[in-house]
Design a protein around this motif. Structure first.
Motif, PDB file in Angstrom:
ATOM      1  N   TYR A  97      19.505 -24.723  -4.753  1.00 35.24           N
ATOM      2  CA  TYR A  97      18.090 -24.519  -5.052  1.00 35.24           C
ATOM      3  C   TYR A  97      17.629 -25.710  -5.881  1.00 35.24           C
ATOM      4  O   TYR A  97      18.420 -26.318  -6.604  1.00 35.24           O
ATOM      5  CB  TYR A  97      17.844 -23.184  -5.774  1.00 35.24           C
ATOM      6  CG  TYR A  97      18.293 -23.121  -7.208  1.00 35.24           C
ATOM      7  CD1 TYR A  97      17.404 -23.398  -8.251  1.00 35.24           C
ATOM      8  CD2 TYR A  97      19.597 -22.781  -7.550  1.00 35.24           C
ATOM      9  CE1 TYR A  97      17.803 -23.331  -9.575  1.00 35.24           C
ATOM     10  CE2 TYR A  97      20.005 -22.716  -8.873  1.00 35.24           C
ATOM     11  CZ  TYR A  97      19.100 -22.999  -9.875  1.00 35.24           C
ATOM     12  OH  TYR A  97      19.512 -22.936 -11.198  1.00 35.24           O
ATOM     13  N   GLN A 101      12.268 -26.226  -9.296  1.00 34.58           N
ATOM     14  CA  GLN A 101      11.491 -25.085  -8.807  1.00 34.58           C
ATOM     15  C   GLN A 101      11.065 -24.219  -9.992  1.00 34.58           C
ATOM     16  O   GLN A 101      11.879 -23.919 -10.867  1.00 34.58           O
ATOM     17  CB  GLN A 101      12.323 -24.245  -7.828  1.00 34.58           C
ATOM     18  CG  GLN A 101      11.574 -23.062  -7.251  1.00 34.58           C
ATOM     19  CD  GLN A 101      12.394 -22.321  -6.196  1.00 34.58           C
ATOM     20  OE1 GLN A 101      13.601 -22.440  -6.131  1.00 34.58           O
ATOM     21  NE2 GLN A 101      11.716 -21.560  -5.373  1.00 34.58           N
ATOM     22  N   PRO A 102       9.794 -23.814 -10.039  1.00 39.50           N
ATOM     23  CA  PRO A 102       9.361 -22.942 -11.142  1.00 39.50           C
ATOM     24  C   PRO A 102      10.221 -21.677 -11.212  1.00 39.50           C
ATOM     25  O   PRO A 102      10.545 -21.069 -10.184  1.00 39.50           O
ATOM     26  CB  PRO A 102       7.915 -22.612 -10.789  1.00 39.50           C
ATOM     27  CG  PRO A 102       7.462 -23.768  -9.938  1.00 39.50           C
ATOM     28  CD  PRO A 102       8.686 -24.163  -9.145  1.00 39.50           C
ATOM     29  N   THR A 104       9.619 -18.682 -12.138  1.00 40.35           N
ATOM     30  CA  THR A 104       9.044 -17.441 -11.603  1.00 40.35           C
ATOM     31  C   THR A 104       9.190 -17.376 -10.079  1.00 40.35           C
ATOM     32  O   THR A 104       9.467 -16.317  -9.538  1.00 40.35           O
ATOM     33  CB  THR A 104       7.562 -17.300 -11.998  1.00 40.35           C
ATOM     34  OG1 THR A 104       6.863 -18.490 -11.617  1.00 40.35           O
ATOM     35  CG2 THR A 104       7.411 -17.061 -13.489  1.00 40.35           C
ATOM     36  N   GLU A 105       9.017 -18.514  -9.406  1.00 40.28           N
ATOM     37  CA  GLU A 105       9.208 -18.553  -7.944  1.00 40.28           C
ATOM     38  C   GLU A 105      10.662 -18.301  -7.576  1.00 40.28           C
ATOM     39  O   GLU A 105      10.954 -17.555  -6.637  1.00 40.28           O
ATOM     40  CB  GLU A 105       8.769 -19.903  -7.381  1.00 40.28           C
ATOM     41  CG  GLU A 105       7.283 -20.127  -7.354  1.00 40.28           C
ATOM     42  CD  GLU A 105       6.936 -21.525  -6.825  1.00 40.28           C
ATOM     43  OE1 GLU A 105       7.798 -22.188  -6.197  1.00 40.28           O
ATOM     44  OE2 GLU A 105       5.788 -21.951  -7.052  1.00 40.28           O
ATOM     45  N   PHE A 106      11.570 -18.956  -8.289  1.00 40.42           N
ATOM     46  CA  PHE A 106      12.990 -18.793  -8.001  1.00 40.42           C
ATOM     47  C   PHE A 106      13.432 -17.351  -8.256  1.00 40.42           C
ATOM     48  O   PHE A 106      14.138 -16.752  -7.443  1.00 40.42           O
ATOM     49  CB  PHE A 106      13.817 -19.783  -8.820  1.00 40.42           C
ATOM     50  CG  PHE A 106      15.287 -19.746  -8.518  1.00 40.42           C
ATOM     51  CD1 PHE A 106      15.760 -19.792  -7.216  1.00 40.42           C
ATOM     52  CD2 PHE A 106      16.209 -19.679  -9.551  1.00 40.42           C
ATOM     53  CE1 PHE A 106      17.127 -19.760  -6.945  1.00 40.42           C
ATOM     54  CE2 PHE A 106      17.575 -19.656  -9.287  1.00 40.42           C
ATOM     55  CZ  PHE A 106      18.035 -19.692  -7.983  1.00 40.42           C
ATOM     56  N   ALA A 108      11.582 -14.654  -8.138  1.00 36.24           N
ATOM     57  CA  ALA A 108      11.017 -13.808  -7.073  1.00 36.24           C
ATOM     58  C   ALA A 108      11.841 -13.941  -5.795  1.00 36.24           C
ATOM     59  O   ALA A 108      12.108 -12.943  -5.109  1.00 36.24           O
ATOM     60  CB  ALA A 108       9.564 -14.177  -6.827  1.00 36.24           C
ATOM     61  N   ARG A 109      12.250 -15.164  -5.489  1.00 34.04           N
ATOM     62  CA  ARG A 109      13.091 -15.406  -4.303  1.00 34.04           C
ATOM     63  C   ARG A 109      14.418 -14.669  -4.433  1.00 34.04           C
ATOM     64  O   ARG A 109      14.887 -14.032  -3.478  1.00 34.04           O
ATOM     65  CB  ARG A 109      13.309 -16.908  -4.159  1.00 34.04           C
ATOM     66  CG  ARG A 109      14.261 -17.314  -3.071  1.00 34.04           C
ATOM     67  CD  ARG A 109      14.398 -18.829  -3.022  1.00 34.04           C
ATOM     68  NE  ARG A 109      15.651 -19.190  -2.398  1.00 34.04           N
ATOM     69  CZ  ARG A 109      16.250 -20.347  -2.517  1.00 34.04           C
ATOM     70  NH1 ARG A 109      15.700 -21.300  -3.260  1.00 34.04           N
ATOM     71  NH2 ARG A 109      17.384 -20.594  -1.917  1.00 34.04           N
ATOM     72  N   THR A 127      16.523 -25.056 -17.869  1.00 33.90           N
ATOM     73  CA  THR A 127      16.048 -24.135 -16.821  1.00 33.90           C
ATOM     74  C   THR A 127      16.596 -22.718 -16.973  1.00 33.90           C
ATOM     75  O   THR A 127      15.926 -21.757 -16.607  1.00 33.90           O
ATOM     76  CB  THR A 127      16.398 -24.653 -15.410  1.00 33.90           C
ATOM     77  OG1 THR A 127      17.825 -24.682 -15.233  1.00 33.90           O
ATOM     78  CG2 THR A 127      15.802 -26.025 -15.158  1.00 33.90           C
ATOM     79  N   ALA A 134      12.366 -14.920 -16.454  1.00 30.63           N
ATOM     80  CA  ALA A 134      11.629 -14.497 -15.257  1.00 30.63           C
ATOM     81  C   ALA A 134      12.318 -13.326 -14.564  1.00 30.63           C
ATOM     82  O   ALA A 134      11.650 -12.458 -14.000  1.00 30.63           O
ATOM     83  CB  ALA A 134      11.477 -15.671 -14.294  1.00 30.63           C
TER      84      ALA A 134
END
Length: 176
Positions: A97, A101-102, A104-106, A108-109, A127, A134
């Motif tokens: 990954y 990558q933000p 919150t996006e990661f 959620a994924r 990170t 998150a």
């Protein structure tokens, strides 16, 4: 005599319960988030140092026989090298990954891809706290650049509730 037979039947029933294997928890997911282990130098994409390789082995030992559904590491060598002993022992591939990558996006994924099981994630000092925050929707302490031994374990139950446990593994991180 009937009481004796009833007592024996009850004892056998209880003994059977005690030896029945536990059913795996299929109603929750656990995310184990760590920072990569110690690196050999401060270059952009360094390998692990000998202490880092020892920590990678300590990670594998600390997880023991725990079954993993997936493992994620950033595009940098040090994160995949940190997970290597753990995933190799399980015949599991590492999913890359992007480090940028933000969180919150990661998160959620990750939640969408893994509704249950245990997922191992390796990131970086800048990170990991955001990814953990998150995932658990909770406050997480920043991570010092010299801190390599923190293991954040986020458990999400089926009802959406989250629990965060922070533990340590391997040799204590040396203070600067």
């Amino acid at each position: 005599m009937p009481r004796l037979l009833a007592s024996i039947a009850l004892a056998l029933t209880l003994a059977g319960c005690a030896t029945t294997p536990r059913t795996p928890d299929t109603t929750s997911v656990t995310f184990i988030v760590i920072r990569h282990a110690e690196k050999v130098d401060a270059s952009r994409d360094p390998d692990l140092s000998p202490a880092g390789h020892a920590r990678a082995q300590a990670l594998a030992a600390s997880l023991g026989e725990r079954e993993l559904a997936a493992a994620y590491a950033t595009e940098f060598k040090r994160t995949s090298q940190t997970l290597a002993p753990t995933v190799q022992a399980r015949g599991l591939a590492i999913t890359p990954y992007p480090a940028g990558q933000p969180a919150t996006e990661f998160a959620a994924r990750l939640r969408a891809a893994h509704p249950r099981g245990t997922v191992l994630i390796a990131g970086h000092s800048n990170t990991v706290p955001d990814i953990v925050a998150a995932l658990c929707a909770c406050a997480v302490a920043p991570m010092a650049d010299y801190e390599y031994d923190r293991m954040s374990i986020v458990r999400l139950d089926a009802d959406g509730s989250a629990r965060l446990d922070v533990t340590r593994y391997g040799a204590p991180s040396p203070a600067p």
